[in-house]
Design an enzyme around this catalytic site. Structure first.
Site, PDB file in Angstrom:
ATOM      1  N   ALA A  97      10.449   2.462  -1.024  1.00  0.00           N
ATOM      2  CA  ALA A  97      10.434   3.336  -2.202  1.00  0.00           C
ATOM      3  C   ALA A  97      11.481   4.448  -2.078  1.00  0.00           C
ATOM      4  O   ALA A  97      12.181   4.760  -3.050  1.00  0.00           O
ATOM      5  CB  ALA A  97       9.042   3.926  -2.406  1.00  0.00           C
ATOM      6  N   LYS A 125       0.844  -1.195   0.000  1.00  0.00           N
ATOM      7  CA  LYS A 125       0.000   0.000   0.000  1.00  0.00           C
ATOM      8  C   LYS A 125       0.876   1.241   0.000  1.00  0.00           C
ATOM      9  O   LYS A 125       1.739   1.404   0.855  1.00  0.00           O
ATOM     10  CB  LYS A 125      -0.902  -0.011   1.241  1.00  0.00           C
ATOM     11  CG  LYS A 125      -1.914   1.087   1.303  1.00  0.00           C
ATOM     12  CD  LYS A 125      -3.113   0.757   0.441  1.00  0.00           C
ATOM     13  CE  LYS A 125      -4.172   1.829   0.587  1.00  0.00           C
ATOM     14  NZ  LYS A 125      -4.712   2.256  -0.663  1.00  0.00           N
ATOM     15  N   GLY A 135       6.370   0.902   5.767  1.00  0.00           N
ATOM     16  CA  GLY A 135       7.311   0.014   5.085  1.00  0.00           C
ATOM     17  C   GLY A 135       7.439   0.321   3.608  1.00  0.00           C
ATOM     18  O   GLY A 135       8.541   0.314   3.045  1.00  0.00           O
ATOM     19  N   CYS A 136       6.330   0.595   2.964  1.00  0.00           N
ATOM     20  CA  CYS A 136       6.338   0.900   1.526  1.00  0.00           C
ATOM     21  C   CYS A 136       7.068   2.197   1.255  1.00  0.00           C
ATOM     22  O   CYS A 136       7.819   2.308   0.279  1.00  0.00           O
ATOM     23  CB  CYS A 136       4.910   0.961   0.996  1.00  0.00           C
ATOM     24  SG  CYS A 136       4.039  -0.609   1.202  1.00  0.00           S
ATOM     25  N   THR A 137       6.864   3.176   2.106  1.00  0.00           N
ATOM     26  CA  THR A 137       7.545   4.457   1.959  1.00  0.00           C
ATOM     27  C   THR A 137       9.051   4.286   2.140  1.00  0.00           C
ATOM     28  O   THR A 137       9.845   4.806   1.350  1.00  0.00           O
ATOM     29  CB  THR A 137       6.988   5.484   2.957  1.00  0.00           C
ATOM     30  OG1 THR A 137       5.588   5.661   2.689  1.00  0.00           O
ATOM     31  CG2 THR A 137       7.705   6.813   2.853  1.00  0.00           C
TER      32      THR A 137
END
Length: 165
Positions: free
Chosen positions: A68, A58, A63-65
């Site tokens: 990325a 998401k 974690g995704c931030t």
């Protein structure tokens, strides 16, 4: 001993998903998806270059931030090695655009709202009515063959592993 239903379902979903995963040594599953700006990209667009395809659950979550932004911060090293980076999640084009602009991501972020590409790579997970991509990555060579599957991704150190490979 009674096995909890939710644990059984998670296990069954994990097994089913991994049975269809992109396979090292085989051609990477093709895709044709819209990026954060609504432009269409296909796997063939990257032919002739190494490609890091990273799936994430998401946009704009911790974690995704982290993952990325680590790709963003190391993009020169990755491109210096002759590779491009593509992120894919089931988020909408609009959500991908907000995520990309907020963190100034200098690479393509693709929207797989139907989950087909995530499913083709074996990373789609269902939790009731919600579907997300599991945090996994694939390294694809210039001929379109999967040469590495990163199944256990630590968002803080994953980029370093990709650069090393």
């Amino acid at each position: 001993m009674k096995f909890p239903t939710s644990a059984f379902l998670f296990f069954a979903i994990s097994l089913a998903a991994s049975a269809h995963a992109a396979t090292v040594g085989e051609p990477a599953p093709d895709f044709e998806l819209s990026d954060q700006y609504g432009e269409t990209h296909a796997l063939g667009d990257f032919r002739g270059k190494w490609l890091v395809v990273f799936f994430y659950p998401k946009a704009d979550t911790p974690g995704c931030t982290t993952e990325a932004c680590n790709f963003r911060d190391n993009i020169y090293a990755i491109r210096g090695a002759g590779a491009e980076v593509v992120g894919i999640s089931v988020d909408s084009v609009e959500d991908q655009k907000k995520f990309s602009e907020k963190y100034k991501l200098p690479f393509t972020i693709l929207s797989d709202t139907g989950g087909r590409t995530c499913d083709d790579y074996g990373v789609l997970r269902s939790f009731g009515t919600m579907e997300v991509a599991n945090r996994e990555s694939f390294l694809v060579n210039p001929e379109g063959i999967v040469v590495k599957h990163y199944e256990s991704v630590n968002p803080e150190t994953h980029t370093q592993a990709v650069i090393a490979d």
